[in-house]
Scaffold this active site. Structure first.
Site, PDB file in Angstrom:
ATOM      1  N   GLY A 237       0.766  -1.244   0.000  1.00 30.29           N
ATOM      2  CA  GLY A 237       0.000   0.000   0.000  1.00 30.29           C
ATOM      3  C   GLY A 237       0.793   1.288   0.000  1.00 30.29           C
ATOM      4  O   GLY A 237       0.239   2.355  -0.300  1.00 30.29           O
ATOM      5  N   ARG A 277       3.580  -1.380  -5.631  1.00 31.77           N
ATOM      6  CA  ARG A 277       3.799  -0.102  -6.293  1.00 31.77           C
ATOM      7  C   ARG A 277       5.086   0.591  -5.837  1.00 31.77           C
ATOM      8  O   ARG A 277       5.826   1.153  -6.646  1.00 31.77           O
ATOM      9  CB  ARG A 277       2.610   0.801  -5.983  1.00 31.77           C
ATOM     10  CG  ARG A 277       2.503   2.029  -6.840  1.00 31.77           C
ATOM     11  CD  ARG A 277       1.357   2.919  -6.377  1.00 31.77           C
ATOM     12  NE  ARG A 277       0.159   2.220  -6.010  1.00 31.77           N
ATOM     13  CZ  ARG A 277      -0.915   2.068  -6.797  1.00 31.77           C
ATOM     14  NH1 ARG A 277      -0.915   2.582  -8.007  1.00 31.77           N
ATOM     15  NH2 ARG A 277      -1.976   1.425  -6.367  1.00 31.77           N
ATOM     16  N   ARG A 313      -4.865   2.244 -16.264  1.00 31.19           N
ATOM     17  CA  ARG A 313      -5.100   3.001 -15.023  1.00 31.19           C
ATOM     18  C   ARG A 313      -5.845   4.322 -15.241  1.00 31.19           C
ATOM     19  O   ARG A 313      -6.784   4.619 -14.502  1.00 31.19           O
ATOM     20  CB  ARG A 313      -3.780   3.252 -14.269  1.00 31.19           C
ATOM     21  CG  ARG A 313      -3.025   1.964 -13.901  1.00 31.19           C
ATOM     22  CD  ARG A 313      -1.867   2.198 -12.952  1.00 31.19           C
ATOM     23  NE  ARG A 313      -2.350   2.594 -11.643  1.00 31.19           N
ATOM     24  CZ  ARG A 313      -2.388   3.825 -11.209  1.00 31.19           C
ATOM     25  NH1 ARG A 313      -1.913   4.805 -11.952  1.00 31.19           N
ATOM     26  NH2 ARG A 313      -2.859   4.080 -10.013  1.00 31.19           N
ATOM     27  N   TYR A 317      -9.395   4.107 -13.337  1.00 28.82           N
ATOM     28  CA  TYR A 317      -9.492   4.825 -12.056  1.00 28.82           C
ATOM     29  C   TYR A 317      -9.487   6.334 -12.223  1.00 28.82           C
ATOM     30  O   TYR A 317      -9.473   7.058 -11.222  1.00 28.82           O
ATOM     31  CB  TYR A 317      -8.296   4.494 -11.145  1.00 28.82           C
ATOM     32  CG  TYR A 317      -7.964   3.034 -11.010  1.00 28.82           C
ATOM     33  CD1 TYR A 317      -8.830   2.159 -10.363  1.00 28.82           C
ATOM     34  CD2 TYR A 317      -6.772   2.532 -11.513  1.00 28.82           C
ATOM     35  CE1 TYR A 317      -8.509   0.818 -10.233  1.00 28.82           C
ATOM     36  CE2 TYR A 317      -6.450   1.193 -11.388  1.00 28.82           C
ATOM     37  CZ  TYR A 317      -7.328   0.343 -10.742  1.00 28.82           C
ATOM     38  OH  TYR A 317      -7.013  -0.968 -10.620  1.00 28.82           O
ATOM     39  N   CYS A 343     -11.474   1.498 -29.602  1.00 27.42           N
ATOM     40  CA  CYS A 343     -12.792   2.049 -29.941  1.00 27.42           C
ATOM     41  C   CYS A 343     -13.651   2.207 -28.697  1.00 27.42           C
ATOM     42  O   CYS A 343     -14.646   1.481 -28.518  1.00 27.42           O
ATOM     43  CB  CYS A 343     -13.463   1.160 -30.973  1.00 27.42           C
ATOM     44  SG  CYS A 343     -12.475   1.088 -32.454  1.00 27.42           S
ATOM     45  N   GLU A 344     -13.237   3.073 -27.826  1.00 28.52           N
ATOM     46  CA  GLU A 344     -13.974   3.379 -26.597  1.00 28.52           C
ATOM     47  C   GLU A 344     -13.712   4.847 -26.260  1.00 28.52           C
ATOM     48  O   GLU A 344     -12.558   5.292 -26.320  1.00 28.52           O
ATOM     49  CB  GLU A 344     -13.435   2.576 -25.399  1.00 28.52           C
ATOM     50  CG  GLU A 344     -13.526   1.091 -25.531  1.00 28.52           C
ATOM     51  CD  GLU A 344     -14.683   0.485 -24.764  1.00 28.52           C
ATOM     52  OE1 GLU A 344     -15.422   1.209 -24.068  1.00 28.52           O
ATOM     53  OE2 GLU A 344     -14.844  -0.746 -24.886  1.00 28.52           O
ATOM     54  N   TYR A 372       1.301  -1.987 -12.081  1.00 28.65           N
ATOM     55  CA  TYR A 372      -0.066  -2.100 -12.606  1.00 28.65           C
ATOM     56  C   TYR A 372      -0.167  -1.518 -14.022  1.00 28.65           C
ATOM     57  O   TYR A 372      -1.177  -0.931 -14.385  1.00 28.65           O
ATOM     58  CB  TYR A 372      -1.074  -1.440 -11.648  1.00 28.65           C
ATOM     59  CG  TYR A 372      -0.938  -1.961 -10.236  1.00 28.65           C
ATOM     60  CD1 TYR A 372      -1.302  -3.269  -9.934  1.00 28.65           C
ATOM     61  CD2 TYR A 372      -0.392  -1.170  -9.222  1.00 28.65           C
ATOM     62  CE1 TYR A 372      -1.141  -3.771  -8.645  1.00 28.65           C
ATOM     63  CE2 TYR A 372      -0.236  -1.675  -7.942  1.00 28.65           C
ATOM     64  CZ  TYR A 372      -0.610  -2.976  -7.661  1.00 28.65           C
ATOM     65  OH  TYR A 372      -0.445  -3.475  -6.398  1.00 28.65           O
TER      66      TYR A 372
HETATM   67  N1  LLP Z   1      -1.094  -7.050  -0.672  1.00 26.89           N
HETATM   68  C1  LLP Z   1      -2.390  -7.238  -1.002  1.00 26.89           C
HETATM   69  C2  LLP Z   1      -3.168  -8.203  -0.261  1.00 26.89           C
HETATM   70  C3  LLP Z   1      -2.955  -6.485  -2.048  1.00 26.89           C
HETATM   71  O1  LLP Z   1      -4.230  -6.661  -2.345  1.00 26.89           O
HETATM   72  C4  LLP Z   1      -2.158  -5.548  -2.748  1.00 26.89           C
HETATM   73  C5  LLP Z   1      -2.724  -4.758  -3.846  1.00 26.89           C
HETATM   74  C6  LLP Z   1      -0.811  -5.409  -2.360  1.00 26.89           C
HETATM   75  C7  LLP Z   1      -0.316  -6.159  -1.325  1.00 26.89           C
HETATM   76  C8  LLP Z   1       0.107  -4.449  -3.042  1.00 26.89           C
HETATM   77  O2  LLP Z   1      -0.305  -3.144  -2.903  1.00 26.89           O
HETATM   78  P1  LLP Z   1       0.659  -1.929  -3.327  1.00 26.89           P
HETATM   79  O3  LLP Z   1       1.874  -1.959  -2.446  1.00 26.89           O
HETATM   80  O4  LLP Z   1       1.028  -2.110  -4.743  1.00 26.89           O
HETATM   81  O5  LLP Z   1      -0.167  -0.737  -3.109  1.00 26.89           O
HETATM   82  N2  LLP Z   1      -4.528  -1.781  -9.886  1.00 26.89           N
HETATM   83  C9  LLP Z   1      -4.548  -0.765  -8.866  1.00 26.89           C
HETATM   84  C10 LLP Z   1      -3.969  -1.257  -7.573  1.00 26.89           C
HETATM   85  C11 LLP Z   1      -4.669  -2.480  -7.021  1.00 26.89           C
HETATM   86  C12 LLP Z   1      -4.018  -3.001  -5.784  1.00 26.89           C
HETATM   87  C13 LLP Z   1      -4.540  -4.324  -5.409  1.00 26.89           C
HETATM   88  N3  LLP Z   1      -3.911  -4.905  -4.261  1.00 26.89           N
HETATM   89  C14 LLP Z   1      -3.812   0.459  -9.417  1.00 26.89           C
HETATM   90  O6  LLP Z   1      -3.377   0.436 -10.559  1.00 26.89           O
HETATM   91  O7  LLP Z   1      -3.696   1.472  -8.730  1.00 26.89           O
END
Ligand code: LLP
Length: 414
Positions: A237, A277, A313, A317, A343-344, A372
């Protein structure tokens, strides 16, 4: 090192982006190995106790990227059989792999148990019974953790916030004790850890601290009931800068310090984190070629050869990612929508965006595309997926070939 301009030319580490794209064409994802390493080391150094950095490979699951972190001692956070397959192929130590996700099937659980991963993070009693049943069949004890829903608002985009009561994730806070007690009664379950993940792209460390405090309280209550937690998994996160003018994420030191403070009463537990991320986001760009310009009334469109199938993305979002020319010529600025070939109407990389104009045939880099980006790409409109490049110092390597037309129909039966 990293991704930067030198004399108005964009470089990834020591390699000119223009020279890469002339060679491999567009669209292309280009990663800086050095950036990945630096991010990992920043986080690693921030810990002052036993820990494991399990890279959330959903952010970027290219084998070479996973391997980069495995070689630094990192593990993997996986959410499917396919991701476990990738992690093992890339050489991740199974003892550093944690398995997240709400819908693990028997088949996936079996694969995880056979490979003896660190722990399976469970999200419901149904899943607990399934793991017990599969472990019994294999004559094994499954190391498990429960993912707790700490009911803390992460203050991020609603689609990527996961720790609220209304979200599908985790065991409801008030049911956690009961769920652990139930697990303790099952013969093929080894209670190993506890986990939470409140959301992604967190720009404020307070929610993480608040959630950690709530989870620490549960660990204390479990201890009183004779249940000893050996691993505390704080999820992922940690946010990154997408918008230089606005985003101010906490540093790795601040983030880790808050977590360590919250769990200071359990010094022997292994702290696990699952960053995605943070490790890869700012270490990648997606480069597209400008194919046409078009004006519709007052609106300018810069039409490029990459779309929502390559980088979803912005469309999904409304996410902001900076876009700049690969060669800065200090030419006239325009306000435009940067759009793709799909085509969107929702196929855009930026809207009402001010940037230096680039002539047809010139190149644009979409920044912060290391996380992502490629992993969420699709073949929509029958467009082959882009290639991926890893730059290492003065040289670069294709780490995934551009898909061919034949790849597009692979597996189809006429
Ligand atoms: N652990 C779990 C259980 C998760 O569900 C996620 C992300 C992470 C770790 C890693 O999170 P990070 O450190 O990357 O924030 N596609 C979206 C992000 C979806 C995240 C889903 N879970 C985007 O492009 O912003």
């Amino acid at each position: 090192m990293g991704i930067k301009y030198i004399d108005n030319e964009l470089y990834v580490d020591n390699v000119k982006v223009a020279s890469i794209v002339e060679d491999v064409k567009t669209p292309v994802y280009i990663y800086s190995k050095q950036h990945f390493i630096e991010q990992f080391e920043k986080l690693d150094k921030a810990f002052s106790r036993k820990h494991s950095i399990s890279f959330a490979i959903k952010a970027n699951s290219n084998l070479s990227v996973i391997k980069t972190f495995a070689e630094l001692g990192g593990g993997a956070d996986i959410v499917s059989k396919g991701e476990l397959f990738r992690a093992l192929k890339a050489g991740v130590d199974p003892q550093k792999i944690v398995f997240s996700g709400v819908a693990k099937t028997d088949d996936e659980i079996e694969y995880a148990l056979q490979n003896d991963i660190m722990m399976i993070n469970l999200e419901s009693k149904d899943e607990l019974y399934a793991v017990n049943r599969v472990a019994k069949k294999l004559n094994k004890k499954a190391r498990i953790a429960f993912r707790i829903n700490p009911e803390v608002d992460p203050k991020t985009h609603p689609y990527i916030s996961t720790g609220l009561k209304k979200n599908k994730f985790g065991v409801p806070y008030e049911e956690v004790l009961d769920t652990y007690i139930e697990a303790g009664k099952l013969d093929n379950i080894d209670i190993y850890g506890i986990q939470f993940h409140i959301g992604s792209q967190l720009l404020d460390s307070t929610p993480i601290y608040d959630a950690s405090v709530k989870v620490a309280d549960i660990i204390k209550q479990l201890k009183e009931k004779g249940i000893n937690i050996k691993a505390i998994d704080v999820g992922g996160g940690l946010g990154i800068v997408y918008n230089k003018k606005e985003d101010n994420p906490p540093s790795a030191e601040t983030y880790v310090a808050q977590i360590e403070e919250a769990f200071k009463d359990f010094p022997d537990a292994l702290l696990v984190c699952e960053p995605g991320r943070f490790l890869v986001g700012n270490g990648g760009i997606m480069v597209a070629k400008v194919v046409y310009h078009k004006t519709n009334g007052k609106k300018n469109f810069v039409i490029v050869d990459a779309g929502m199938n390559d980088l979803i993305r912005p469309s999904l979002y409304g996410a902001f990612q900076e876009i700049e020319p690969v060669k800065i010529k200090n030419s006239q600025k325009i306000v435009c929508d940067v759009v793709g070939p799909i085509c969107e109407t929702g196929d855009f990389l930026a809207r009402d965006y001010e940037m230096e104009d680039v002539e047809n045939g010139g190149y644009l880099a979409v920044f912060s595309s290391g996380a992502y980006g490629f992993t969420m790409a699709s073949n929509y409109n029958s467009r082959p997926k882009a290639c991926e490049i890893m730059v290492e110092g003065n040289s670069y390597k294709i780490i995934r070939k551009r898909e061919s037309l034949e790849d597009l129909i692979k597996g189809e039966i006429l």
